[in-house]
Structure formats: C-alpha cells, structure tokens
Scaffold this active site. Structure first.
Site, PDB file in Angstrom:
ATOM      1  N   LYS A  57       0.919  -1.089  -0.032  1.00  0.00           N
ATOM      2  CA  LYS A  57      -0.100   0.004   0.071  1.00  0.00           C
ATOM      3  C   LYS A  57       1.042   1.296   0.051  1.00  0.00           C
ATOM      4  CE  LYS A  57      -3.758   2.315   2.640  1.00  0.00           C
ATOM      5  NZ  LYS A  57      -4.636   2.235   3.928  1.00  0.00           N
ATOM      6  N   SER A 113      -9.785   2.206   3.239  1.00  0.00           N
ATOM      7  CA  SER A 113      -8.898   3.004   2.297  1.00  0.00           C
ATOM      8  C   SER A 113      -7.822   1.941   1.748  1.00  0.00           C
ATOM      9  CB  SER A 113      -7.983   3.941   3.098  1.00  0.00           C
ATOM     10  OG  SER A 113      -6.907   3.216   3.946  1.00  0.00           O
ATOM     11  N   SER A 168      -9.757   0.223   7.542  1.00  0.00           N
ATOM     12  CA  SER A 168      -9.351   0.055   6.204  1.00  0.00           C
ATOM     13  C   SER A 168      -8.370  -1.197   5.638  1.00  0.00           C
ATOM     14  CB  SER A 168      -8.104   1.255   6.031  1.00  0.00           C
ATOM     15  OG  SER A 168      -9.018   2.499   5.961  1.00  0.00           O
TER      16      SER A 168
HETATM   17  N1  GLN Z   1     -12.910   4.511   6.761  1.00  0.00           N
HETATM   18  C1  GLN Z   1     -12.242   5.149   7.970  1.00  0.00           C
HETATM   19  C2  GLN Z   1     -11.701   6.432   7.679  1.00  0.00           C
HETATM   20  O1  GLN Z   1     -12.101   7.065   6.425  1.00  0.00           O
HETATM   21  C3  GLN Z   1     -10.981   4.097   8.288  1.00  0.00           C
HETATM   22  C4  GLN Z   1      -9.769   4.622   7.457  1.00  0.00           C
HETATM   23  C5  GLN Z   1      -8.554   3.829   7.910  1.00  0.00           C
HETATM   24  O2  GLN Z   1      -8.648   2.830   8.482  1.00  0.00           O
HETATM   25  N2  GLN Z   1      -7.503   4.136   7.307  1.00  0.00           N
HETATM   26  O3  GLN Z   1     -11.246   7.189   8.562  1.00  0.00           O
END
Ligand code: GLN
Length: 488
Positions: free
Chosen positions: A89, A164, A188
């Site tokens: 990632k 994400s 994420s």
């Molecule tokens: N969807 C969550 C956010 O937008 C989690 C994102 C993540 O875990 N990096 O904060």
C-alpha cells in the site's frame, strides 16, 4: 437494493496459495523470476481497468527474484516468503520508490528508506512488485479519495473495492499479488477485505511496527496483511510482526508461529455475538451470511453466546474525533518545504505554505484537518477530544469484560456488500456511518481478522469480522480458519 443488480465485469482470479508457491520455490519447480514475470503480465493486463498499482518496482523485484533463484539452486536456506510476489500500500515507504499516500501533495517523493514491515518482507525473500493505490492518506472507505483515481472492485468493476486499502484487497482478489500489505486505522484492511472477498488482518495495536508508515492517526494506525486464505495471511503476519526499536509503541511480546497456530481446530472456543452489531442498518443478506458463519462455528464445536457492547453506539463520533484530531497534527508536516509538491506561484513563505496545502490536499483530507483542528482548539478540547478519549476508554473496557467470558467475538465487517462507485461519495456522513462495525476494535486496540463468509444473491462477497483480545491473533486465526473451511 444495490446488491440485486447484475455484476458488470469480473476480474476475480484465484491465485495459487502462498504455501504452495513457496514449496515450489524450495523444490525448484517454481522459479521466482518466472513467477514475478507472470505477475507483471497479469498486472499489465488488469491494471488499466482496475487501477490497483500506482507504480511498479520491477528492478528491485527482479533482483530479489534472481537472488532467490540463485540461493534455491545452491540449496541455501530460503526465507519464509522466498520468491513470493507481494504488493505494498502506498502509505508505506519503500526506498527510492515513488510514495504518494494517494495524495498529490507527495507527488515525486522518493523516500530514502524502507518501512520496517517492508524491510522484513524483503529480508524474508518476498518479491516486492510495486506500490498500491489507496484513499488519500488512508482517509476513506471506498478508494474514491485517491488523487490518482479510484480502484475498481475485481468482483464487479462498477463497484468500489472498499477503503482505504482498496487496492491492496483488489490486488489479491484479482491475483495481481499473492499477498499485500495495507494499513487499518478505523477499518481500512477489514472492510476492503470484506468487499473484495479476501482475508484481511488487523493486528493488535503495536504488534507490527509503524516505522515508515505515513501517519494518519498515530494512536490508531496499524499495518497488516491481505491474502487469499487465512493461513497465508497468518504467515504474512508472522513475518512483519515483532518489536522494533524504531517504534516506541511496538510490543516486545514474542511473535508466535501464527501459521501453525492457525492450524489448531476451533473446537471448544467460546464465541461471543454482540446484538449491537446486528441491528438497524444491517443489510438482510449480509446478516444471513454472518448467521450462516455462526452456525458453521457451532458445527465446528464452538460454543456461541451473546455478549453486550453497549458503547458501540458512540463509536463513530468517538473515532471521527480522535482520528481527525490526530490527523490534523500529523498532516501539519506537509508544508511544501520538506516533501513532494510545492505550489509554484507564491511570493511569501506563508503564501507558499497555504497554496501548497490548498493545491496538494484533496477535499476529504481538508475536511478532516478542519474537523480535527476544531476539536483540538482551546475552547472545545474538553468537550470533544477529551470526551472522546474517555468514551474510548469505556469502549476498551467493555471489550476486556467481554473477553473474560469469550475467546473471540464475531460480527459483520460492514453493514452492506460493496456499493457502486459514486453511490456515497457525495455524502461524507453516510460514508462515515458505514464504518460502524470496524472502528470499535480500532479504538480498543484489539486484533481481528476478516474472512470471506458467503456471497449475496448477486454474487457480492460478505466478510465476517472475528475479533480477539490484545495479542491474541492466534485465536482470531483459528476461528477464521473454521469459517473459511465451512465455505468449501
Ligand atoms: N474509513 C475510515 C476513515 O475514513 C477508516 C480509514 C482507515 O482505517 N485508514 O477514517
């Protein structure tokens, strides 16, 4: 009902397992260089449509593959991931490779070092294929916040892969890597694993070093793996876990042999089911899949009992206060001076700072910086940030009480299957609310695994979230293995 529509186009391709490939490398029947080349061919074919990889690190990959093949030919000892093609990632730094965190503000940045998790993969013989698309600074649940365009879900290219770490999940589902790394701050890794039908691991906070992870919210950020099956994911975690003097929050606890631990049957384990995760807003098809998974656990000899997690209803506001507050502090370093993008036309220093940030950050990142700065401001700190920290403590204690009675807790990972591209992108609040089942474990610091647990009538994957107490990844893997086995 979005899940009733037909699947437009599928790029799903089942990979050979990591374990089989690794055995082939040892035997000499698989050559690391050929394997890497075949993965680059697959990437060439699928990436134009799926937009998974942002950059490829072919030179480094082929060097490593050659090293592995030479060592294998000589009968030298090989690392646990020797020759295994892996994707990273783009929030984890890799020496000399473009690293953007999905943001325009880091365009052109080439870090001078490897993140610890990347270094450990490398040392284990993994072949690092390239850097993978994600929501900008890991903020999002759909991958639509990437400055480099969204990733498409390989199961149905009209749908989001989740976020994400959507690219990391999609890469495994589409066989564009055998395994990948992602990061999970509020879901994420788990949510995209659920949307793409792969396995994703949220390690305990501190289990994997955050050194070289571009920070979003430091008290919540975790690095973890994706793979096509539970055992391969456990193998990956075993490689990247462990204490790191470069991350003061990393745990000194010894690292179990997770893959072997995951082989132990789940029989006799006590499984908790929290009613709070099966209420309003849960898609009936998702519910049916998860209930099927719970039945499979009973058949495998687990005892299933209700547990209560009443503070779940406060988890979304708590998470979105803590995460944005920490993000506003962490993202202060992107000022046009030290890394990446600098706005060309400014005649004062402060204009250069503000233009660089204005042009470099996307809308969601700006929204979070504003929210977080507000929550931390002198007049509101007690009402928002401090209160959120207190609720966070209550949530963590509630989990600890539950884990005194059960070995693992199972829930849906997300309230719905993958939604359509564009369906939620205009409504940030709806997007935040869909994180309800994942942010709780993030706030509590506990670990979990998302494992495929059936599909909807339209063929969209549904993932079960298996949560376990701090440093108890082995138990989560055992439960996930039992769910996986029941899928056939
Ligand atoms: N969807 C969550 C956010 O937008 C989690 C994102 C993540 O875990 N990096 O904060």
């Amino acid at each position: 009902m979005p899940s009733e529509t037909k699947i437009a186009q599928s790029y799903v391709e089942k990979p050979k397992t990591l374990a089989d490939l690794r055995a082939g490398i040892s035997r000499g029947s698989v050559k690391a260089a050929d394997l890497a080349a075949s993965y680059y061919d697959r990437i060439d074919q699928a990436n134009p449509r799926l937009n998974v990889y942002l950059s490829l690190t072919q030179e480094r990959a082929m060097e490593q593959a050659t090293r592995v093949d030479t060592a294998a030919a000589k009968g030298d000892p090989l690392g646990p991931l020797a020759g295994i093609p892996v994707g990273i990632k783009d929030v984890l730094v890799m020496q000399g490779a473009p690293t953007t965190a999905g943001s325009k503000i880091l365009k052109g940045y080439r870090p001078p070092y490897d993140a610890t998790a990347v270094r450990k993969l490398d040392a284990a013989g993994a072949v690092l294929l390239g850097k993978i698309n994600c929501d900008e600074f890991a903020m999002g649940s759909s991958n639509e916040n990437s400055a480099y365009g969204p990733v498409r879900n390989p199961v149905d290219t009209e749908r989001v892969p989740g976020g994400s770490s959507g690219g990391s999940a999609a890469a495994v589902a589409a066989n564009m890597a055998v395994a990948t790394l992602g990061s999970d701050t509020g879901g994420s890794i788990r949510q995209p694993a659920s949307f793409c039908g792969v396995v994703g691991v949220l390690p305990t906070y501190g289990r994997v070093s955050r050194y070289g992870l571009i920070a979003f919210a430091s008290s919540l950020d975790r690095v973890g793996p994706f793979a096509a099956n539970v055992r391969d994911a456990a193998t990956m975690l075993g490689v990247i876990a462990g204490h790191d003097p470069k991350d003061a929050t990393s745990s000194p606890a010894p690292v179990p042999d997770y893959a072997t631990e995951s082989d132990k049957p789940a029989e006799g384990l006590r499984i908790g089911v929290p009613a709070e995760y099966f209420g309003e807003g849960l898609d009936p098809e998702v519910r049916a899949c998860i209930e099927g998974g719970i039945q499979a656990l009973e058949t495998a000899g687990c005892t299933v009992k209700p547990v209560s997690l009443p503070h779940t209803r406060y988890a979304i506001p708590t998470y979105y206060l803590v995460a944005t507050a920490e993000a506003s502090a962490n993202l202060a370093r992107f000022d046009g001076v030290r890394y990446g993008y600098r706005s060309p036309a400014s005649d004062t220093l402060s204009a250069m700072y503000s233009h660089s940030r204005d042009e470099g950050f996307g809308a969601e990142v700006k929204r979070r910086i504003l929210l977080g700065t507000y929550a931390l401001s002198a007049g509101y700190y007690d009402a928002y940030y401090l209160k959120a920290q207190q609720v966070r403590r209550l949530l963590a204690e509630e989990f600890l009480r539950a884990f005194a009675k059960v070995d693992a807790i199972v829930t849906p990972t997300a309230p719905t299957p993958a939604f359509k591209l564009g369906e939620k992108s205009g409504d940030p609040l709806a997007m935040y609310l869909a994180d309800i089942y994942t942010v709780t474990a993030s706030l509590a610091g506990i670990c979990g695994v998302t494992v495929p647990c059936g599909v909807t009538k339209a063929g969209l994957p549904v993932g079960m979230q298996v949560l376990a107490a701090h440093l108890n990844e082995s138990t989560a893997f055992r439960v996930a293995r039992a769910v996986e086995a029941a899928q056939g």
